[in-house]
Write a protein that holds these residues in place. Structure first.
Motif, short mmCIF file in Angstrom:
data_model
loop_
_atom_site.label_atom_id
_atom_site.label_comp_id
_atom_site.label_asym_id
_atom_site.label_seq_id
_atom_site.Cartn_x
_atom_site.Cartn_y
_atom_site.Cartn_z
N THR A 27 0.79 -1.04 -0.47
CA THR A 27 -0.17 0.28 -0.26
C THR A 27 1.02 1.30 0.19
O THR A 27 2.23 1.40 0.68
N LEU A 28 0.74 2.54 -0.62
CA LEU A 28 1.62 3.17 -1.24
C LEU A 28 0.23 4.33 0.32
O LEU A 28 -0.50 5.08 -0.73
N VAL A 29 1.04 5.40 1.06
CA VAL A 29 0.35 6.12 1.64
C VAL A 29 0.68 7.24 1.38
O VAL A 29 1.77 8.07 1.18
N CYS A 30 0.12 7.88 0.57
CA CYS A 30 0.18 9.70 0.34
C CYS A 30 -1.10 10.46 0.70
O CYS A 30 -1.44 10.28 1.97
N ALA A 35 -4.06 11.22 -4.21
CA ALA A 35 -4.55 10.15 -3.88
C ALA A 35 -4.71 9.33 -5.32
O ALA A 35 -4.89 7.84 -6.36
N ALA A 36 -5.69 10.53 -5.86
CA ALA A 36 -6.58 10.15 -7.43
C ALA A 36 -5.30 9.76 -8.39
O ALA A 36 -5.66 8.51 -9.28
N PRO A 126 3.49 13.16 -9.58
CA PRO A 126 2.60 12.05 -9.20
C PRO A 126 2.66 10.76 -9.58
O PRO A 126 2.25 10.46 -10.76
N GLY A 127 3.54 10.21 -8.89
CA GLY A 127 3.66 8.24 -10.06
C GLY A 127 4.35 8.15 -11.13
O GLY A 127 4.53 7.10 -11.28
#
Length: 300
Positions: A27-30, A35-36, A126-127
């Motif tokens: 799980t990546l906690v951000c 998040a989206a 992001p990502g």
């Protein structure tokens, strides 16, 4: 084993993508605002090409292993939401000295370990991160009962294709990386140059030597015994990462706060405590503080 990676910046995205793509439960906690975007997937390009779709959360779920990959100054806030179950390990992967001690003071005994990451990762968005290179992650803990459980962390990283080893003296391992970080990060942040230029410009090479030699005197006064020559190893790291843009250069370019307090600032603090003068590190710290102030004023 349930794994959480706290922090969706360059380092966190890299570790999460590698672990998740190897089939592990991650799980990546951000932050809420990211998040989206992250729910669509994350990717690493460059030295490796990896895509993954880990679970995304804005708080840390119950986990067997938590990797905390935020900036040194954010570690305290990041770990306050972690309520580790018995036997869980929280590995604080950070530059400099001090953040893992702060984490342990919040979480309590029996859980906190240190990760020293030798990787060059650039945050593209992001990502999306770009890897220039990866050598290894060094693991360790000052708590013997935690150190004996670190093989599960090493195995998780190795399953993800990431070399890892457990150090007998994690403080020495931290100093080994610190020597290079206190030279490369702030000097490149001040000059705007890639790492390799620090050996190409004679005046900068001399500055690197003075900064590192001061730190070596501080660590000697503290009784720290490392397995590398501080200056020669720093030169080697510069050569090996010659094309990299340091993390601190990335931070000042993006007008973000830097980790100077956990790096050169910590050398100054410890030097004062142990009676070792650190004029070069004092000056470097002051200059970075000035850049941070300028960036803050411009951002208002």
């Amino acid at each position: 084993m349930k794994i959480s990676v706290v922090g969706a910046g360059a380092l966190g995205t890299f570790y999460c993508a590698m672990l998740s793509s190897s089939g592990q439960d991650v799980t990546l906690v951000c932050r809420e605002k990211d998040a989206a975007a992250l729910s669509k997937g994350i990717q690493v390009t460059g030295a490796v090409e990896v895509s993954a779709t880990p679970s995304i959360a804005t708080s840390v779920p119950s986990s067997d292993l938590v990797l905390v990959t935020v900036k040194a100054y954010d570690v305290g806030d990041a770990v306050r939401g972690i309520k580790p179950k018995p036997g869980a390990i929280v590995v604080v992967i950070h530059n400099g000295l001090g953040p893992d001690e702060a984490a342990a003071s919040i979480i309590g005994k029996g859980h906190v370990a240190v990760g020293v990451s030798y990787s060059g990762v650039t945050f593209m968005g992001p990502g999306n991160v770009r890897l220039a290179g990866y050598t290894e992650t060094v693991l360790g803990s000052v708590e013997p009962e935690v150190a004996t459980r670190l093989s599960v962390v090493r195995e998780a990283l190795e399953k993800a294709g990431l070399k890892a080893r457990i150090a007998g003296d994690i403080r020495a391992a931290q100093w080994e990386k610190l020597y290079a970080n206190i030279a490369i990060n702030p000097v490149t942040a001040i000059t705007g140059l890639n790492n390799g230029a620090l050996l190409e410009v004679p005046e900068l090479k001399a500055l690197v030597a003075n900064v590192v030699n001061e730190a070596a005197q501080v660590s000697k006064a503290m009784g720290i015994v490392t397995s590398v020559d501080p200056l020669e190893n720093t030169y080697k790291v510069i050569r090996d990462t010659s094309g990299n843009r340091s993390s601190m250069l990335q931070d000042v370019t993006r007008r973000r706060r830097t980790e100077i307090d956990a790096l050169n600032g910590k050398v100054c603090e410890l030097g004062q405590k142990h009676g070792v003068p650190t004029p070069y590190n004092d000056t470097i710290t002051s200059l970075i503080k000035g850049i941070e102030h300028k960036n803050m004023v411009r951002g208002q």
